[in-house]
Write an enzyme that holds these catalytic residues in place. Structure first.
Site, PDB file in Angstrom:
ATOM      1  N   LYS A 107      26.017  41.879  74.902  1.00 15.65           N
ATOM      2  CA  LYS A 107      26.349  40.672  75.655  1.00 15.65           C
ATOM      3  C   LYS A 107      25.237  40.237  76.599  1.00 15.65           C
ATOM      4  O   LYS A 107      25.278  39.117  77.118  1.00 15.65           O
ATOM      5  CB  LYS A 107      27.636  40.887  76.444  1.00 15.65           C
ATOM      6  CG  LYS A 107      28.853  40.783  75.540  1.00 15.65           C
ATOM      7  CD  LYS A 107      29.869  41.823  75.793  1.00 15.65           C
ATOM      8  CE  LYS A 107      31.069  41.696  74.898  1.00 15.65           C
ATOM      9  NZ  LYS A 107      31.354  42.916  74.158  1.00 15.65           N
TER      10      LYS A 107
HETATM   11  C1  LIG Z   1      32.045  42.875  73.070  1.00 16.18           C
HETATM   12  C2  LIG Z   1      31.978  44.016  72.144  1.00 16.18           C
HETATM   13  C3  LIG Z   1      32.600  43.977  70.884  1.00 16.18           C
HETATM   14  C4  LIG Z   1      33.409  42.789  70.426  1.00 16.18           C
HETATM   15  O1  LIG Z   1      32.604  41.660  70.226  1.00 16.18           O
HETATM   16  P1  LIG Z   1      33.263  40.225  69.932  1.00 16.18           P
HETATM   17  O2  LIG Z   1      32.123  39.297  69.929  1.00 16.18           O
HETATM   18  O3  LIG Z   1      34.250  39.985  71.014  1.00 16.18           O
HETATM   19  O4  LIG Z   1      33.930  40.324  68.584  1.00 16.18           O
HETATM   20  C5  LIG Z   1      32.479  45.076  70.058  1.00 16.18           C
HETATM   21  N1  LIG Z   1      31.792  46.162  70.442  1.00 16.18           N
HETATM   22  C6  LIG Z   1      31.178  46.240  71.645  1.00 16.18           C
HETATM   23  C7  LIG Z   1      30.487  47.489  72.013  1.00 16.18           C
HETATM   24  C8  LIG Z   1      31.249  45.170  72.533  1.00 16.18           C
HETATM   25  O5  LIG Z   1      30.642  45.251  73.729  1.00 16.18           O
END
Ligand SMILES: *Cc1c(COP(=O)(O)O)cnc(C)c1O
Length: 339
Positions: A107
């Site tokens: 993110k």
């Molecule tokens: C945020 C996250 C996800 C999920 O991602 P999305 O884009 O919400 O589908 C999966 N794994 C990890 C480690 C994350 O930080």
């Protein structure tokens, strides 16, 4: 480029409004009114470009009408200041390392790019925007880090007591400045519920200019498409169909891959991997989308019973279930943990 509200497609807004507001007054998600295709010469040259060059070309195609090139270049270069390497595991098997950002979460890319856009759009304004996020760990840390010291933005993070890792709690609570972390006695769903209540409160919204930094915000979502372009670039000459598996919760990361494919990236197939929270896989199998109660597992970043980006996936496939069902599925049952 205009952005339309999926719930009310005749309602269109500018990129600035879509980004600063996150969602429409009717809680609809925004989508660009068309997804631009990149040129053949871009793809022919893709493996010679570095990550920042790729990110610039891709974002210039999508956002170039709304943000001047020099400002966009600055946003890209500041946001993407770490590598996203593709590592080979076996003859035909690779893994992309998305953990080289400052908070170690994928993110970071979306949050940092989004912070750059906020900074750009708020540069001549004296209003203050409040970003309110509920987090199970990854989102809050990335958003806190990305928005620290951004003028005109206050960040309030709600996290469930005892349910984020020790490192994440430090990342959330030690920034200070314009970042406030609130420890909630309850679980992630309780935090999420409080955020939803705040967003639904019209009076609060007019006073505070509330917005979100989850993948419902197009500015958080779109930059994640760089991952996919960068992966194909690093593969070099590809003479086999490329299949990409994406661990999914709110399906933001997968949706940004679908956007990359729509922009022309040669991805043969996506595998949407979920844990026991499999309302999207169920839809792909049966054609009916039934939001589920969230089940709690050890992969808590993927614990989402009603994925917020599902309406965007439907838009990209023009609501054609069969076209979409080509996305295949892995239910990672072994990740299951009792509630
Ligand atoms: C945020 C996250 C996800 C999920 O991602 P999305 O884009 O919400 O589908 C999966 N794994 C990890 C480690 C994350 O930080």
């Amino acid at each position: 480029m205009n952005y339309y509200d999926i719930k009310n497609p005749t309602h269109k807004v500018t990129l600035k409004e879509a980004v600063l507001k996150s969602i429409s007054a009717e809680s609809g998600l925004y989508m660009p009114d068309h997804i631009p295709a990149l040129s053949d010469s871009f793809f022919a040259n893709l493996s010679n470009l570095n990550l920042q060059e790729i990110a610039f070309e891709v974002s210039n195609a999508m956002l170039g009408e709304d943000i001047p090139q020099d400002a966009l270049k600055q946003i890209v270069n500041k946001a993407i200041s770490f590598p996203i390497p593709l590592k080979q595991l076996d003859e035909n098997l690779f893994v992309q390392e998305l953990f080289h950002g400052p908070t170690l979460a994928f993110k970071d890319v979306g949050a940092r790019f989004m912070a750059g856009l906020f900074q750009y759009f708020l540069r001549n304004e004296d209003r203050e925007v409040v970003i309110l996020v509920a987090t199970s760990g990854d989102t809050g840390s990335a958003v806190a880090n990305a928005f620290y010291n951004i003028n005109g933005v206050k960040v309030v993070i709600l996290y469930p007591s005892g349910k984020v890792s020790g490192l994440q709690e430090k990342q959330l609570t030690t920034m200070g400045g314009n970042i406030t972390a609130l420890e909630v006695e309850g679980n992630f769903d309780d935090c999420q519920q409080m955020v939803k209540l705040a967003f639904a409160d019209k009076e609060l919204n007019t006073v505070l200019n509330l917005t979100s930094a989850n993948s419902i915000n197009f500015a958080r979502l779109f930059p994640q498409s760089f991952f996919y372009f960068n992966a194909i670039a690093q593969l070099g000459k590809v003479d086999k169909p490329v299949v990409i598996s994406v661990p999914s919760g709110n399906f933001g990361n997968l949706t940004s891959g679908l956007i990359a494919k729509k922009m022309g990236l040669p991805v043969h197939q996506f595998i949407a991997s979920t844990n026991r929270n499999h309302s999207v896989p169920d839809f792909l199998k049966g054609g009916e989308f039934i939001p589920q109660q969230t089940h709690h597992t050890i992969t808590n970043a993927m614990d989402v019973g009603n994925p917020s980006n599902f309406p965007r996936m439907l838009e990209i496939y023009q609501k054609q279930h069969l076209a979409m069902a080509i996305i295949s599925l892995i239910l990672m049952e072994q990740l299951l943990m009792p509630d």
